[in-house]
Design a protein around this motif. Structure first.
Motif, PDB file in Angstrom:
ATOM      1  N   SER A  70       1.904  -9.030  -2.626  1.00 38.99           N
ATOM      2  CA  SER A  70       1.671  -8.957  -1.235  1.00 38.99           C
ATOM      3  C   SER A  70       2.096 -10.554  -0.615  1.00 38.99           C
ATOM      4  CB  SER A  70       0.395  -8.433  -0.850  1.00 38.99           C
ATOM      5  OG  SER A  70      -0.549  -9.267  -1.247  1.00 38.99           O
ATOM      6  N   ALA A  96       2.552  -2.911   6.171  1.00 40.95           N
ATOM      7  CA  ALA A  96       3.220  -2.123   5.033  1.00 40.95           C
ATOM      8  C   ALA A  96       2.608  -3.152   3.841  1.00 40.95           C
ATOM      9  CB  ALA A  96       4.465  -1.696   4.759  1.00 40.95           C
ATOM     10  N   ILE A  97       3.118  -4.525   3.984  1.00 35.78           N
ATOM     11  CA  ILE A  97       2.748  -5.593   3.109  1.00 35.78           C
ATOM     12  C   ILE A  97       1.204  -5.818   3.039  1.00 35.78           C
ATOM     13  CG2 ILE A  97       2.876  -8.206   2.834  1.00 35.78           C
ATOM     14  CD1 ILE A  97       5.712  -8.020   4.153  1.00 35.78           C
ATOM     15  N   ARG A 122       3.097   1.724  -2.620  1.00 36.16           N
ATOM     16  CA  ARG A 122       2.804   0.798  -1.683  1.00 36.16           C
ATOM     17  C   ARG A 122       4.011  -0.339  -1.563  1.00 36.16           C
ATOM     18  NH1 ARG A 122      -3.538  -1.344  -1.905  1.00 36.16           N
ATOM     19  NH2 ARG A 122      -4.503   1.214  -1.510  1.00 36.16           N
ATOM     20  N   ALA A 126       6.754  -1.204   1.398  1.00 34.69           N
ATOM     21  CA  ALA A 126       6.798  -2.572   2.103  1.00 34.69           C
ATOM     22  C   ALA A 126       8.207  -3.231   1.598  1.00 34.69           C
ATOM     23  CB  ALA A 126       5.694  -3.712   1.237  1.00 34.69           C
TER      24      ALA A 126
END
Length: 259
Positions: A70, A96-97, A122, A126
């Motif tokens: 992330s 999203a990140i 996820r 992202a």
């Protein structure tokens, strides 16, 4: 490494119509990291956003891996220039990140749906947001990870960091209707090949494999230095610190490579 550098340049030029990732493997000391730095330079010269980092064994656990990735995604987002017209896209990508690094089951308490519970979903969400933003700006984003062999999946303990990362890039590349300019470069020792295959059996077709060995020792037909000797002479000439006597560079190269 002219051949490897030309091949990487062609990969960049083919994006996004032809999307391929790159896997670089070889024994220690053959120059993989130096090659990775050259990839970074070439990509930036072509106006790509580049994030280059080293993996480590501590990232084998999904929570630690998620936090690290992330941060790398967030760096890419920050490097992508944005204006008022792209504000909504940037905000969506940022959310999203942020979800990637959240503990599973946690919520951002935003208007968006609850974060998915699977890491690869996820990451894919992202990465697609980043790719869409880059495409809007006519740029590409390359993630270059060294020591990538240190991170692999552990099915016994239900830890799938590498598989999740591969799945996210597969998802970003698989949509022909929305060709996203995102590239993954994994660099490491030879076990990386087996790790990739174990994590996702079909992932190899998304990679161009580069095997890096020792530079050739044979002098060229015209009497010019071998590539191994040039690896000593060229940096010394650029630094202006050492002048090799005739034959000395070749002799040192033979001792180094021969060992």
């Amino acid at each position: 490494r002219d051949q490897e550098l030309r091949a990487f340049t062609r990969l960049l030029e083919d994006f996004p119509e032809k999307r391929r990732n790159l896997r670089v493997t070889g024994l220690r000391g053959v120059g993989k990291t130096v090659l990775l730095k050259e990839y970074q330079r070439i990509a930036r010269e072509r106006d790509w956003v580049v994030v280059r980092r080293d993996f480590s064994p501590r990232l084998r656990q999904e929570p630690d891996f998620a936090v690290a990735i992330s941060a790398y995604f967030r760096e890419a987002l920050e490097l992508l220039s944005g204006g008022e017209k792209l504000k909504a896209m940037i905000g969506s990508a940022a959310r999203a990140i942020a979800e990637v690094g959240l503990p599973f089951g946690a919520s951002l308490k935003l208007k968006d749906p609850q974060p998915t519970s699977v890491l690869e979903d996820r990451l894919a969400k992202a990465l697609k947001q980043i790719g869409a933003l880059a495409k809007k700006q006519g740029k590409g984003v390359a993630f270059l990870f060294d020591e990538a062999h240190t991170v692999y999946d552990d099915k016994n303990h239900k830890q799938f960091p590498l598989g999740s990362l591969l799945a996210s890039f597969v998802a970003a590349h698989d949509d022909d209707d929305d060709a996203l300019p995102v590239m993954l470069v994994l660099c490491g020792l030879p076990p990386l090949v087996g790790n990739i295959h174990a994590a996702r059996s079909n992932a190899e077709r998304f990679f161009r494999g580069v095997e890096v060995g020792n530079l050739p020792l044979d002098p060229k037909p015209d009497g010019a230095l071998s590539e191994a000797a040039l690896a000593l002479v060229k940096p010394a000439e650029q630094a202006g610190t050492i002048e090799f006597q005739p034959g000395l560079a070749e002799g040192i190269a033979v001792d180094i490579v021969g060992d």
